[in-house]
Write an enzyme that holds these catalytic residues in place. Structure first.
Site, PDB file in Angstrom:
ATOM      1  CG  LEU A 114      -1.718  10.352   3.286  1.00  0.00           C
ATOM      2  CD1 LEU A 114      -2.625  11.107   4.229  1.00  0.00           C
ATOM      3  CD2 LEU A 114      -0.670  11.276   2.712  1.00  0.00           C
TER       4      LEU A 114
ATOM      5  N   GLY B  39       0.846  -1.195   0.000  1.00  0.00           N
ATOM      6  CA  GLY B  39       0.000   0.000   0.000  1.00  0.00           C
ATOM      7  C   GLY B  39       0.877   1.239   0.000  1.00  0.00           C
TER       8      GLY B  39
ATOM      9  NE  ARG C 163     -17.001  13.933   9.884  1.00  0.00           N
ATOM     10  CZ  ARG C 163     -15.809  13.688   9.367  1.00  0.00           C
ATOM     11  NH1 ARG C 163     -15.275  12.478   9.434  1.00  0.00           N
ATOM     12  NH2 ARG C 163     -15.127  14.659   8.774  1.00  0.00           N
TER      13      ARG C 163
END
Lengths: 256, 224, 640
Positions: free
Chosen positions: C43, C40, C333
């Protein structure tokens, strides 16, 4: 909506490709272009035919994976990425021709998927500031005028999709390369290496087989992120200045 | 590879030479036009012939003219090299459908340039070669024999074919300049929000006015 | 199995400093003898690969995309938090720590979170030095904004493309090491298994997505930086390729999976428009600063945005303002998401599907003028119009919640090592720092913290105690893993059933969203478990994957990923069922206050659930890591 699709099919890089025509009868105008292709692929698989391969990932216009040359324009009739194009941009009964990006430096892998590794190699040749992790100064120790930061950001917005190459009659990568060169030439962090950077990136760009820039402006017109031709002029300046003034010092090594 | 050959062979370097030679040729057009406008003087070619003599004999002008020839050759050869590379860069398979989002002139500089080159050959053969090596009769101005190039030109422009060739070629030149003028500045890196409109305006004005004046001469002479 | 989180002893603020000193070091000249695999290149992965290569390790990095620059970190919009206190508004490392722990509803480790807050300041410096064009003030200094309801301005941003710019920064550092020859990059290559030798991670098996070739790679340590698993819901804001395969295969090789049921659902996404929908698009949360959320008081099935104006003010229910007078439209949220769901459950949802609520800017435009609104949200409004065809300056937007981020992931200790020695998990792929709920602008911070400033220290401690002898991929462990991967692929290709991979994936998504989505209950979760098991059986009998294995085969790629999503789905349901409390993004209907709000149960559930795979068909075993809170007082959230 009824749509007729003429899609480039090619098994792999070694075999020759050709167009195949498909018919889709139930296309919703709310579908994205890629969702329309998903539907086509679902139909094909149900009929025992292999699906059409195409690159895509984020489907929100930022990763730069999607490509497609749609009815003679990269990313289709609107100045967005293909994934943000919706079928309401087309009319019922339309015929749509879909081709892969065509450039010597972007060989076809399969169907509409091309290999854009050349872009990575250009970035690897110098698209960075040589700093290691740690030991860097505080972020606010390098003041950068807002205008400069904004201009660097404009250039840095490039998503590396390759539409510029696809649109250019010369398959030139100048807009892509100049965006990175510009970003780092504008910012003080990029200044120490600016000469070597532009020389190396241009050399790599040339060796990948991209064409030269003839300032047609097609790249800027088709860029989904609005990268400006100003960057190309800046890269030209950077490159000529670097060519005329850079020199190498052979390090003698040693020390203690 | 030393830095100069590297510069010369890179796509950017080649474009640099295209731009520099192009700009020099633009400059030459101005000089040439000023000279040609003497054809319009109603003095039976006196001013023009004196000018033609001056242009072929003054050592400084002669040097500059060699530079000019070199520029034409470099401009043409580099254009061929770049065009070949650019054509190859698209790859073997071409687009089946292509809609263009760039100005027509910018995409057809090669064709326009070729037209201009053909014109140049005709033009040089017709006048320049004649002036240098052809058997042009002379006229005597104040005791000096001067080749009467005016007569050759004047004769040429009585023939409609010549006039048409000239006018068509100037149209091609206009289109070539329409893109080429500003493009040269872009290639040189002269791109600044403040000055871009000026360059663009001057370029377009130049592309219209200069070829128009060039074309006016044969038409005017034909009609007279 | 005994879980050891390896949190250092001592005062909170000194833990990391002390720990760094206690970690063993690898001699500079020995580092080149060690190979590290990074899977991967988002970031976490790109920053880790670059930083480890800079230290001298030999790195092999893998990504399934055609370029590391396309990892889904690129899509993060809002920003990245850092406790710089540049704004002189009272921010500090401790405050960021506190906000993160509290935001995570007290289900994260104090030690990890404090470390995250500490290194947050270094991240900004690092990114600036790389040439990330953060927003600046006129004086040339870095600009900040307040984000996600934070009381201080600590969010750094680069327009609405912060994730892109940070990723391109890490990508450039990675490119530098590729050019230096210290990183060997494998693109269009997907990890299919992790290989253990004597119980330690020593390599991986990958498939070259272009040629289909299955290959083994060996190394002295393996880092999984493979992101989250939101696509288990089929529809999410994740990229289409985002998947759980690497983490799931590691889990099946012995790595514990932490808190799988913790999912973050984002309230402001563009609603589903039909069955063809392939992904959901997030609209920045900042829209709720000026937009008012409402539905009609009486159900109006199929109400279109252009007819919204016909509903008189008195017949509108601004339900967030009504229920939460002090926070109004700015509730967190999960609260906003859940309430939108309730409205739709009551049949008061709007739009053709009835699964949407209005987000109306009419009042804001009347108050501030169209120009002001355009300056603030122009890009977002354009994006909305592009996707839906509606103009939000004239008609209200329609929004609906969508899966956005997964707080759960592979269980890791303080060193980011999973329960398998030598196997690490970084970024969203691990479970660690966000507890049960993640604060806005904290995902980027965590990914980069792990990659730039944690793993370069902690990996040395493990490698220093490991032999640097090269590991041959001829060993039977590698051969076995290759054979297993090959046979799975052959099996998938041989089924030739009736349903497409997407179809089965969509079915899984429906189950997960219905029963393990915004609001969960024991009964529903039990139904879901049965349904998932049935779906799994159907998948392996009735999936239709055409094409061959030795070519680019996107259907096969999807099939391999969906097979793992189905298994993960079952574990998520198990975990959700086990967690009989409401906390963070996890709302259990059985655990609410009398007025219907989330009820956390700290005495019963203040632990990390870490699940151990026990083999095909066997129930997974739950291990509990108790969470100790020595510095913060646990309080119940209230937004009334």
């Amino acid at each position: 909506m009824k749509i007729t699709l003429k899609i480039w099919r090619q098994k792999n890089n070694a075999t020759k490709g050709s167009f195949k025509t498909y018919q889709l009868d139930h296309v919703s105008p709310d579908m994205s272009f890629l969702e329309m292709l998903d539907v086509l692929n679902g139909d094909l698989i149900s009929k025992g035919e292999e699906s059409v391969a195409f690159d895509h990932d984020c489907r929100e216009g930022i990763c730069g994976a999607c490509s497609l040359y749609i009815n003679g324009r990269p990313h289709g009739p609107q100045q967005t990425t293909t994934c943000q194009l919706h079928m309401r941009s087309f009319q019922d009964g339309d015929s749509i021709v879909i081709e892969p990006w065509r450039a010597k430096a972007f060989p076809v892998i399969r169907d509409l998927v091309v290999d854009r590794a050349a872009f990575d190699r250009i970035q690897q040749s110098g698209g960075y500031v040589s700093v290691n992790t740690g030991g860097v100064p505080d972020g606010n120790e390098i003041p950068i005028p807002k205008k400069v930061a904004d201009e660097a950001m404009d250039a840095a917005a490039c998503i590396g999709c390759g539409a510029c190459v696809a649109a250019c009659k010369n398959a030139s990568a100048m807009l892509f390369v100049s965006a990175k060169v510009s970003q780092l030439a504008l910012l003080p962090q990029g200044k120490p290496e600016r000469k070597e950077r532009v020389e190396r990136m241009v050399a790599q760009m040339d060796s990948e087989g991209f064409g030269a820039c003839t300032n047609t402006g097609a790249c800027e017109a088709e860029c989904p992120k609005g990268i400006s031709l100003t960057n190309i002029a800046r890269m030209n300046r950077e490159y000529f200045a670097a060519s005329l003034s850079s020199y190498e010092i052979v390090s003698k090594g040693g020390g203690d | 590879m030393n830095w100069f050959t590297k510069l010369l062979t890179s796509t950017l370097g080649r474009k640099l030479f295209m731009a520099l030679t192009g700009l020099f040729l633009i400059l030459f057009l101005v000089i040439h036009l000023i000279g040609n406008l003497q054809l319009l003087k109603e003095d039976e070619g006196h001013a023009f012939n004196v000018y033609a003599k001056f242009m072929t004999s003054n050592p400084l002008i002669k040097t500059v003219s060699y530079v000019n020839y070199a520029c034409i050759i470099i401009h043409v050869i580099w254009a061929l090299l770049l065009t070949r590379k650019n054509y190859a860069a698209r790859g073997v398979e071409r687009y089946a459908v292509s809609k263009n989002s760039s100005p027509w002139t910018s995409r057809n500089m090669g064709i326009l340039g070729t037209l201009i080159l053909i014109f140049l050959v005709i033009h040089l053969q017709g006048f320049w070669y004649q002036m240098h090596w052809g058997g042009i009769p002379t006229k005597n101005y104040d005791g000096e024999d001067v080749k009467d190039l005016f007569a050759t030109v004047d004769f040429a422009y009585t023939q409609p074919l010549w006039v048409i060739i000239y006018v068509v070629s100037m149209v091609a030149l206009a289109f070539h300049l329409w893109h080429g003028f500003a493009s040269a500045f872009q290639t040189l890196g002269v791109n600044h929000l403040k000055y871009n409109p000026v360059i663009s305006f001057v370029g377009k004005a130049f592309a219209i006015i200069v070829p128009a004046l060039f074309a006016l001469i044969p038409i005017w002479m034909y009609l007279h | 199995m005994k879980l050891d989180s390896k949190i250092p002893e001592g005062p909170l603020a000194e833990k990391w400093t002390k720990h760094k000193f206690n970690l063993k070091l690898v001699n500079p000249s020995n580092k080149r003898k060690y190979d590290v695999i990074v899977v991967g290149t988002g970031l976490a992965g790109a920053s880790a690969a670059a930083s480890l290569a800079e230290l001298g390790y030999n790195v092999k990095a893998f990504c399934f995309q055609d370029s590391p620059r396309r990892a889904h970190s690129i899509a993060a919009q809002g920003g990245i938090n850092a406790a710089k206190n540049y704004q002189n508004d009272g921010d500090s490392v401790y405050r960021l720590f506190y906000d993160t722990i509290k935001g995570g509803d007290y289900r994260a480790r104090e030690g990890n979170v404090h470390r995250l807050a500490e290194v947050s300041v270094n991240i900004i410096d690092q990114c600036v030095a790389q040439g990330v064009p953060f927003a600046r003030e006129y004086g040339g200094l870095l600009a900040n904004r307040s984000f996600g309801g934070a009381q201080v301005s600590r969010t750094f941003y680069a327009r609405g493309q912060t994730g892109q710019q940070l990723l391109l920064g890490a990508y450039s550092a990675l490119n530098r090491q590729i050019s230096n020859g210290k990183v060997k990059m494998y693109t269009r290559t997907e990890m299919l298994d992790v290989v253990l030798v004597d119980g330690q991670a020593k390599g991986i098996v990958v498939r070259d997505l272009v040629t289909g070739k299955i290959e083994a790679h060996s190394a002295h340590a393996v880092l999984l930086c493979t992101g989250g698993y939101g696509n288990v819901f089929y529809l999410s804001t994740n990229a289409k390729g985002s998947n759980v395969t690497a983490a799931w295969r590691a889990h099946k090789k012995g790595a514990l999976f932490g808190n799988p049921c913790y999912t973050q659902i984002h309230p402001t996404c563009i609603p589903v428009s039909g069955d063809h929908q392939s992904k959901l698009t997030l609209m920045s949360e900042s829209l709720r600063n000026d937009g008012r959320v409402w539905v009609p008081k009486v159900a109006k099935p199929g109400l279109k945005a252009k007819d919204a104006a016909s509903i008189p003010e008195a017949d509108r229910d601004y339900f967030l303002e009504r229920k939460y007078p002090s926070f109004g439209n700015l509730v967190p949220r999960d609260v906003a998401s859940r309430n939108a769901k309730y409205m739709c459950d009551e049949g008061r949802g709007v739009g053709p599907t009835g699964l949407a609520v209005f987000l109306d800017f009419a009042d804001a435009i009347k108050r501030d003028g169209r120009k002001t609104i355009e300056a603030k949200y122009g890009n977002l409004f354009d994006m909305y119009k592009q996707i839906t065809g509606d103009n939000p300056y004239e008609v209200p937007m329609m929004i609906y919640p969508a899966v956005h981020y997964t707080m759960g992931g592979l269980w890791v200790d303080y060193n980011l090592m999973t329960s398998v020695p030598g196997l690490y998990a970084l970024g969203e792929a691990n479970f660690s720092d966000h507890g049960a709920n993640r604060l806005g602008a904290s995902a980027l911070m965590q990914g980069l913290a792990d990659g730039y400033f944690v793993i370069p220290y902690t990996i040395g401690d493990y490698l220093a105690g490991t032999s640097s002898a090269k590991i041959s991929t001829d060993r039977p462990e590698f051969k076995e893993a290759i054979d297993k991967a090959t046979s799975t692929i052959n099996k998938l290709l041989s089924i030739k059933g009736k349903k497409t991979v997407d179809h089965l994936h969509r079915d899984l998504g429906h189950i997960m969203w219905e029963y393990c989505g915004m609001s969960r209950n024991a009964e529903g979760l039990k139904i879901a478990k049965g349904k998932i098991q049935a779906l799994k059986a159907e998948f392996w009998e009735n999936v239709n994957v055409l094409g061959g294995s030795n070519e680019l085969n996107q259907e096969l790629e999807k099939a391999l990923r969906v097979a793992d999503f189905i298994e993960l789905g079952e574990l998520m349901v198990d975990d959700a069922l086990n967690r009989g409390e409401s906390c963070g993004g996890h709302f259990r209907e059985e655990s609410q206050t009398p007025d219907g709000e989330a009820q956390r149960k700290d005495d019963e559930f203040a632990y990390v659930s870490a699940w151990e795979y026990k083999g095909e068909g066997q129930p997974e075993v739950l291990h509990k890591e108790e969470l100790k809170f020595e510095n913060v007082k646990l309080t119940q959230r209230s937004y009334k």
